[in-house]
Design a protein around this motif. Structure first.
Motif, PDB file in Angstrom:
ATOM      1  N   SER A  90       1.721 -24.738 -12.148  1.00 33.08           N
ATOM      2  CA  SER A  90       1.356 -23.562 -10.991  1.00 33.08           C
ATOM      3  C   SER A  90       0.132 -22.390 -11.352  1.00 33.08           C
ATOM      4  CB  SER A  90       2.776 -22.623 -10.582  1.00 33.08           C
ATOM      5  OG  SER A  90       2.751 -22.085 -11.575  1.00 33.08           O
ATOM      6  N   GLN A  91      -0.101 -21.961 -12.297  1.00 38.13           N
ATOM      7  CA  GLN A  91      -0.999 -21.442 -13.076  1.00 38.13           C
ATOM      8  C   GLN A  91      -2.249 -21.911 -12.730  1.00 38.13           C
ATOM      9  OE1 GLN A  91       0.090 -20.181 -17.356  1.00 38.13           O
ATOM     10  NE2 GLN A  91       1.607 -18.552 -16.249  1.00 38.13           N
ATOM     11  N   TYR A  92      -2.314 -23.289 -12.938  1.00 39.40           N
ATOM     12  CA  TYR A  92      -3.531 -23.494 -13.341  1.00 39.40           C
ATOM     13  C   TYR A  92      -3.815 -24.156 -11.825  1.00 39.40           C
ATOM     14  CZ  TYR A  92      -3.997 -24.553 -17.632  1.00 39.40           C
ATOM     15  OH  TYR A  92      -4.243 -24.289 -19.212  1.00 39.40           O
ATOM     16  N   VAL A  93      -2.724 -24.130 -10.537  1.00 36.08           N
ATOM     17  CA  VAL A  93      -3.513 -24.624  -8.914  1.00 36.08           C
ATOM     18  C   VAL A  93      -3.840 -23.350  -9.021  1.00 36.08           C
ATOM     19  CG1 VAL A  93      -1.514 -24.516  -7.459  1.00 36.08           C
ATOM     20  CG2 VAL A  93      -0.996 -26.847  -8.831  1.00 36.08           C
ATOM     21  N   SER A  94      -2.891 -22.448  -9.051  1.00 32.09           N
ATOM     22  CA  SER A  94      -3.808 -21.127  -8.524  1.00 32.09           C
ATOM     23  C   SER A  94      -4.738 -20.388  -9.147  1.00 32.09           C
ATOM     24  CB  SER A  94      -2.479 -19.887  -9.121  1.00 32.09           C
ATOM     25  OG  SER A  94      -1.353 -20.416  -8.669  1.00 32.09           O
ATOM     26  N   ALA A  95      -5.285 -20.712 -10.308  1.00 30.02           N
ATOM     27  CA  ALA A  95      -6.675 -20.560 -10.962  1.00 30.02           C
ATOM     28  C   ALA A  95      -7.597 -21.441  -9.474  1.00 30.02           C
ATOM     29  CB  ALA A  95      -6.787 -21.000 -12.238  1.00 30.02           C
ATOM     30  N   LEU A  96      -7.574 -23.020 -10.135  1.00 35.00           N
ATOM     31  CA  LEU A  96      -8.129 -23.461  -9.084  1.00 35.00           C
ATOM     32  C   LEU A  96      -8.461 -23.196  -7.076  1.00 35.00           C
ATOM     33  CD1 LEU A  96      -9.582 -26.594  -8.680  1.00 35.00           C
ATOM     34  CD2 LEU A  96      -7.376 -27.682  -8.160  1.00 35.00           C
ATOM     35  N   VAL A  97      -7.224 -22.518  -6.750  1.00 30.40           N
ATOM     36  CA  VAL A  97      -7.157 -21.963  -5.114  1.00 30.40           C
ATOM     37  C   VAL A  97      -8.040 -21.030  -5.545  1.00 30.40           C
ATOM     38  CG1 VAL A  97      -5.782 -20.875  -3.570  1.00 30.40           C
ATOM     39  CG2 VAL A  97      -4.813 -23.300  -4.264  1.00 30.40           C
ATOM     40  N   ALA A  98      -7.993 -19.666  -6.145  1.00 31.03           N
ATOM     41  CA  ALA A  98      -9.114 -19.136  -6.128  1.00 31.03           C
ATOM     42  C   ALA A  98     -10.740 -19.281  -6.317  1.00 31.03           C
ATOM     43  CB  ALA A  98      -8.677 -18.066  -7.081  1.00 31.03           C
ATOM     44  N   SER A  99     -10.905 -20.309  -7.497  1.00 23.71           N
ATOM     45  CA  SER A  99     -12.260 -20.833  -7.511  1.00 23.71           C
ATOM     46  C   SER A  99     -12.308 -21.116  -6.362  1.00 23.71           C
ATOM     47  CB  SER A  99     -11.657 -21.825  -8.813  1.00 23.71           C
ATOM     48  OG  SER A  99     -13.624 -22.405  -8.831  1.00 23.71           O
ATOM     49  N   ASN A 100     -11.764 -22.392  -5.747  1.00 29.38           N
ATOM     50  CA  ASN A 100     -12.645 -22.412  -4.711  1.00 29.38           C
ATOM     51  C   ASN A 100     -12.434 -21.590  -3.044  1.00 29.38           C
ATOM     52  OD1 ASN A 100     -11.969 -25.575  -5.257  1.00 29.38           O
ATOM     53  ND2 ASN A 100     -10.185 -25.781  -4.481  1.00 29.38           N
ATOM     54  N   ALA A 101     -12.071 -20.829  -3.499  1.00 32.22           N
ATOM     55  CA  ALA A 101     -11.883 -19.882  -2.077  1.00 32.22           C
ATOM     56  C   ALA A 101     -13.288 -18.748  -2.605  1.00 32.22           C
ATOM     57  CB  ALA A 101     -10.730 -18.812  -2.657  1.00 32.22           C
ATOM     58  N   GLU A 102     -13.337 -18.874  -3.788  1.00 33.40           N
ATOM     59  CA  GLU A 102     -14.841 -18.201  -4.497  1.00 33.40           C
ATOM     60  C   GLU A 102     -16.203 -19.059  -4.123  1.00 33.40           C
ATOM     61  OE1 GLU A 102     -14.933 -17.128  -8.234  1.00 33.40           O
ATOM     62  OE2 GLU A 102     -12.862 -16.093  -8.324  1.00 33.40           O
TER      63      GLU A 102
END
Length: 138
Positions: free
Chosen positions: A111-123
């Protein structure tokens, strides 16, 4: 009985079993692959004609194949626990390990990696909007 799609033959190795298994282990392959390779060479077949059924099936778009692993009970328990911690099936976890996916290698929570990926996609989406706005100004 329906004929099998697999060609099989039994061979009396007459004391060559240990050498066959040793060669297979040295090559990192199965004894069957060693035998098929030797037969292909003896019969002067091209490598793809003598290729193992595994590599032929893997080359095509085959959905899934069954794989068997030999390990100690402790290793199996550790593998199952690591897969459970990564919130994946054992097969998916092993595939991720083989591919070097950070979730499997690092042992962190998926879930930490998924959250980081979502944040990166938002950026990236914000950057795309900003670039688009900049281009419309020019």
């Amino acid at each position: 009985m329906a004929p099998s799609s697999r060609d099989r033959i039994s061979v009396d190795l007459r004391g060559l079993k240990a050498a066959l298994y040793q060669r297979a282990q040295l090559l990192g392959t199965s004894p069957s692959d060693v035998v098929r390779g030797a037969l292909a060479s003896t019969l002067s077949l091209a490598p793809e004609e003598g290729a193992s059924q595994w590599s032929l099936r893997a080359g095509k778009a085959v959905g899934r194949v069954r794989m068997s692993l030999r390990m100690t009970a402790g290793q199996a328990k550790a593998l199952s626990g690591a897969a459970r911690n990564a919130k994946q099936s054992t097969a998916a976890y092993l595939c991720d390990l083989a591919d070097g996916v950070p979730v499997a290698v690092g042992g962190a929570d998926r879930s930490q990696y998924v959250s980081a990926l979502v944040a990166s996609n938002a950026e990236l989406a914000a950057l795309s909007r900003n670039l688009n706005h900049l281009l419309t100004l020019a």
